[in-house]
Design an enzyme around this catalytic site. Structure first.
Site, PDB file in Angstrom:
ATOM      1  N   CYS A 247      -4.842   2.466  -3.831  1.00 42.26           N
ATOM      2  CA  CYS A 247      -3.437   2.922  -3.037  1.00 42.26           C
ATOM      3  C   CYS A 247      -2.262   1.920  -3.197  1.00 42.26           C
ATOM      4  O   CYS A 247      -1.691   1.823  -2.542  1.00 42.26           O
ATOM      5  CB  CYS A 247      -3.820   3.243  -1.523  1.00 42.26           C
ATOM      6  SG  CYS A 247      -5.051   4.744  -1.176  1.00 42.26           S
TER       7      CYS A 247
ATOM      8  N   LYS B 273     -10.941  -0.689  10.146  1.00 36.44           N
ATOM      9  CA  LYS B 273     -10.981  -2.088   9.314  1.00 36.44           C
ATOM     10  C   LYS B 273     -11.622  -3.467  10.208  1.00 36.44           C
ATOM     11  O   LYS B 273     -11.888  -4.359   9.751  1.00 36.44           O
ATOM     12  CB  LYS B 273      -9.467  -2.685   8.767  1.00 36.44           C
ATOM     13  CG  LYS B 273      -8.598  -1.498   8.091  1.00 36.44           C
ATOM     14  CD  LYS B 273      -9.098  -1.234   6.603  1.00 36.44           C
ATOM     15  CE  LYS B 273      -8.082  -0.295   6.065  1.00 36.44           C
ATOM     16  NZ  LYS B 273      -8.692   0.119   4.775  1.00 36.44           N
TER      17      LYS B 273
ATOM     18  N   ASP C 158       2.461  -4.683   7.953  1.00 42.87           N
ATOM     19  CA  ASP C 158       1.325  -4.004   7.715  1.00 42.87           C
ATOM     20  C   ASP C 158       0.174  -4.966   8.020  1.00 42.87           C
ATOM     21  O   ASP C 158      -0.228  -5.927   7.060  1.00 42.87           O
ATOM     22  CB  ASP C 158       1.186  -3.213   6.389  1.00 42.87           C
ATOM     23  CG  ASP C 158      -0.154  -2.766   6.049  1.00 42.87           C
ATOM     24  OD1 ASP C 158      -0.971  -2.451   6.843  1.00 42.87           O
ATOM     25  OD2 ASP C 158      -0.366  -2.007   5.122  1.00 42.87           O
TER      26      ASP C 158
ATOM     27  N   HIS D 188       0.718  -0.978   0.040  1.00 43.43           N
ATOM     28  CA  HIS D 188      -0.075   0.100  -0.081  1.00 43.43           C
ATOM     29  C   HIS D 188       0.835   1.346  -0.091  1.00 43.43           C
ATOM     30  O   HIS D 188       1.892   1.175   0.385  1.00 43.43           O
ATOM     31  CB  HIS D 188      -0.926  -0.041   1.186  1.00 43.43           C
ATOM     32  CG  HIS D 188      -1.705   0.969   1.419  1.00 43.43           C
ATOM     33  ND1 HIS D 188      -1.809   2.322   1.544  1.00 43.43           N
ATOM     34  CD2 HIS D 188      -3.151   0.766   1.144  1.00 43.43           C
ATOM     35  CE1 HIS D 188      -2.828   2.800   1.916  1.00 43.43           C
ATOM     36  NE2 HIS D 188      -3.998   2.171   1.327  1.00 43.43           N
TER      37      HIS D 188
ATOM     38  N   GLN E 290      -5.106  -5.480   6.862  1.00 39.31           N
ATOM     39  CA  GLN E 290      -6.404  -6.642   6.262  1.00 39.31           C
ATOM     40  C   GLN E 290      -6.089  -7.933   6.816  1.00 39.31           C
ATOM     41  O   GLN E 290      -7.005  -8.770   6.671  1.00 39.31           O
ATOM     42  CB  GLN E 290      -5.989  -6.647   4.643  1.00 39.31           C
ATOM     43  CG  GLN E 290      -5.936  -5.252   4.175  1.00 39.31           C
ATOM     44  CD  GLN E 290      -7.448  -4.715   4.238  1.00 39.31           C
ATOM     45  OE1 GLN E 290      -8.365  -5.426   4.208  1.00 39.31           O
ATOM     46  NE2 GLN E 290      -7.644  -3.565   3.687  1.00 39.31           N
TER      47      GLN E 290
END
Length: 408
Positions: free
Chosen positions: A364, A227, A201, A124, A204
């Site tokens: 993104c 999220k 990261d 991202h 998700q």
């Protein structure tokens, strides 16, 4: 309440946003962008903002003391949710700020000319741009790992690329475009073998699969509340205690200090030194409520349900000879695709007419789009409230779009 009992009720009924203004079902397939909020989260935030509200860490009156306890209990809950300890969690405005915090604190203090940072084609923008900025400031350089044929980070290539000049590896745990799941433990072992730190990261990952930062053996882990069915404006950085304690403050102001004089200021220990100013009090409490809600249902159960929806949608799309589906078969809650001669924006607009919401664009992740050779993709992303009816509505909308474009 155990997971099977929870799943016997209609989870969609917990989410007031999943209906249209006319009271019709809204087929929301953009959870990877932001998840809807259940009543439990909304109620927790409203209560914290109303009857329970007071500042934290400052007042000597009882309500402030109670709110301080609730705020720090939220920190413990979020730490527990990812397998960490409360003194390892820094509340941030989101994963983007968390990555920027690491880049501007740890990165500027530890990187120098000749050092290298390893990223991947899947990242991202939030896990690219901060490292470009800190590389420019410190003289470090960036290397980029290619992908496998099914758009996963090629860890064999990464292992071959790593040298003792690499000081940081920053990878996405679950891709927001392809849904691919990183073998994070292998990535950690590879990074540590050359003396590099690993940042993951987890935006998700945290809503879709169980995460245990201790077991993953990473050094930094970032994620966002919104999220995870929580509020916007708050997220978290998990970092090893010894790293937090050694990192210089990034922002200055109230709350992050030990003592201030014009001659010298001393700072609090981590995570306090990284939380300047009045914190997101009500958001933190709602963040913890979201973690409780998801944990009550069970991430293993949710992942199994989402995997079934992903498998069905991929199967149906793959059967269409003018559709390209990206990512691995076992993607976590996300399916990205393109239809020949139909721009994803056109598809998204037509689907909206049928109360189906998908994401259309570069997500993104423009370097990934360049790598794939497409300007954009359509993305359907599932959440705990997603059902077979959502897939039905999406497929019907795709069929209608193809007829409109003369492709039936």
């Amino acid at each position: 309440m155990n997971a099977p009992a929870t799943l016997e009720r209609d989870l969609r009924a917990d989410f007031p946003g999943l209906v249209t203004a006319d009271g019709e079902p809204w087929h929301y397939l953009d959870t990877a962008a932001t998840a809807h909020k259940p009543h439990a989260v909304i109620d927790a935030m409203a209560r914290a903002m109303g009857a329970d509200y007071a500042t934290v860490h400052r007042g000597v009156y009882s309500r402030s003391a109670n709110m301080t306890l609730a705020y720090e209990a939220a920190r413990r809950r979020i730490a527990e949710f990812v397998g960490g300890q409360e003194n390892e969690i820094v509340f941030t405005r989101g994963a983007t700020e968390a990555i920027n915090l690491v880049a501007n604190s740890w990165g500027r203090a530890n990187l120098k000319p000749g050092d290298r940072i390893l990223l991947s084609q899947l990242e991202h923008h939030s896990n690219i741009v901060p490292w470009q900025m800190v590389a420019e400031a410190t003289g470090a350089e960036i290397d980029v790992v290619p992908l496998t044929d099914d758009q996963q980070i090629d860890l064999d290539a990464a292992e071959a690329m790593l040298t003792d000049r690499h000081k940081l590896v920053a990878f996405v745990h679950v891709s927001n475009v392809t849904g691919s799941v990183l073998d994070a433990k292998r990535a950690a072992a590879m990074a540590h073998k050359v003396g590099a730190k690993l940042l993951l990261d987890g935006c998700q990952a945290v809503p879709h699969i169980p995460v245990d930062v201790t077991a993953l053996d990473c050094d930094f882990y970032v994620f966002s509340a919104h999220k995870l069915y929580g509020p916007t404006g708050i997220g978290a950085l998990w970092a090893r205690t010894e790293l937090l304690d050694a990192m210089p403050p990034w922002e200055g102001g109230g709350a992050m200090i030990d003592r201030v004089t014009f001659a010298k200021t001393t700072y609090g220990s981590g995570p306090q030194r990284f939380e300047a100013g009045t914190p997101a009090i009500t958001e933190a409490i709602a963040f913890a409520a979201a973690a409780d809600y998801v944990a009550e249902i069970g991430l293993e159960v949710l992942h199994e349900r989402e995997a079934a929806l992903v498998a069905r949608l991929r199967r149906e799309l793959t059967a269409m000879n003018d559709v390209t589906v990206f990512g691995p078969e076992d993607s976590a809650g996300i399916v990205s695709f393109v239809i020949d001669d139909i721009h994803p924006h056109d598809l998204g607009t037509i689907l909206d007419e049928a109360n189906v919401a998908i994401r259309a664009g570069h997500h993104c992740a423009q370097p990934l789009m360049d790598y794939l050779g497409v300007p954009a993709t359509a993305r359907a992303s599932f959440g705990l409230y997603s059902t077979e009816a959502d897939v039905d509505a999406l497929l019907e909308g795709i069929a209608r779009t193809r007829r409109i474009f003369g492709k039936a």
